[in-house]
Design an enzyme around this catalytic site. Structure first.
Site, PDB file in Angstrom:
ATOM      1  N   VAL A 103      -3.078  30.183  13.110  1.00 54.81           N
ATOM      2  CA  VAL A 103      -4.147  29.231  13.674  1.00 54.81           C
ATOM      3  C   VAL A 103      -5.042  28.899  12.264  1.00 54.81           C
ATOM      4  CG1 VAL A 103      -5.713  28.502  15.135  1.00 54.81           C
ATOM      5  CG2 VAL A 103      -3.841  29.896  16.084  1.00 54.81           C
ATOM      6  N   CYS A 104      -5.169  27.498  12.209  1.00 49.30           N
ATOM      7  CA  CYS A 104      -6.236  27.068  11.340  1.00 49.30           C
ATOM      8  C   CYS A 104      -5.680  27.597   9.857  1.00 49.30           C
ATOM      9  CB  CYS A 104      -7.412  27.301  11.668  1.00 49.30           C
ATOM     10  SG  CYS A 104      -8.708  26.190  11.099  1.00 49.30           S
TER      11      CYS A 104
END
Length: 231
Positions: A103-104
């Site tokens: 994520v990210c």
């Protein structure tokens, strides 16, 4: 541990953005038979970039073989990009995992581990172009799936990411039910959540605020990319 549990592991680290982890955690913990492992070098509480402490459940040495490994993002990934102990753990787990995810800016850590070469991937908009340093194919999307590799965009995209993973593992019906149960129906009050919508002035202001961290990140990415041994 339940015999037929689906083992999900999140890599913790100092300076992570907690929502990168807790958003997907809230979704993935609803997967039937899921067992969640929060993994770091020791079992002391790990502070996020905003000070929220999260307690690991496993160390790098005691963590079992995972079915899904997820690396969240945050300012602290700068140090991980050249941390060979952590990168080796991620590489080792990736060999046996059904899904390798992030994520990210956690995607950059997957890249530093050599796991994104030739893969379509996404990350936070400020670091999006850096994916190419690891041989990845940057794609501007909330969630990008490429085989068993699934990456989520910046911070809040972690919820979209996790719902996508649930649908992949257990089917759309369960994913839809979880989405409803969480009342996940975002309507941002200001509509400035992407660079395209925010406008040049706000984007420039945000980039200026993050210039120091981004400068270190660019240097670390280049070091990590140079250290990769071609397969």
């Amino acid at each position: 541990m339940e015999k037929n549990s689906f083992r999900i592991g999140f890599v913790l680290f100092p300076g992570m953005t907690q929502l990168d982890l807790t958003g997907p955690y809230e979704v993935l913990a609803r997967l039937p038979n899921a067992t969640i492992h929060l993994v770091w070098k020791d079992l002391a509480p790990v502070a996020s970039d905003r000070g929220l402490a999260i307690v690991p459940t496993d160390t790098l040495e005691t963590c079992p073989t995972l079915d899904l490994i997820c690396v969240p993002g945050g300012p602290g990934i700068n140090a991980l990009l050249t941390d060979q102990t952590v990168l080796e753990f991620i590489r080792h787990q990736a060999w046996g995992a059904q899904y390798v995810t992030s994520v990210c800016t956690g995607a950059l850590v997957l890249g530093a581990a050599g796991l994104l070469h030739g893969k379509r991937a996404t990350t936070h908009w400020m670091s999006h172009d850096l994916l190419a340093e690891f041989g990845a194919i940057p794609v501007k999307a909330r969630v990008v799936s490429d085989g068993r590799t699934i990456t989520g965009g910046g911070v809040t995209a972690g919820i979209d990411f996790a719902l996508t993973v649930i649908a992949e593992i257990a089917g759309r019906e369960l994913a839809e039910a979880i989405e409803l149960g969480l009342e996940y129906d975002p309507k941002p009050p200001f509509g400035t959540g992407t660079p395209e919508r925010a406008g040049a002035e706000l984007v420039a202001r945000m980039q200026s605020r993050s210039a120091k961290i981004q400068g270190i990140r660019i240097e670390q990415v280049r070091r990590a990319a140079a250290a990769l041994v071609p397969a």
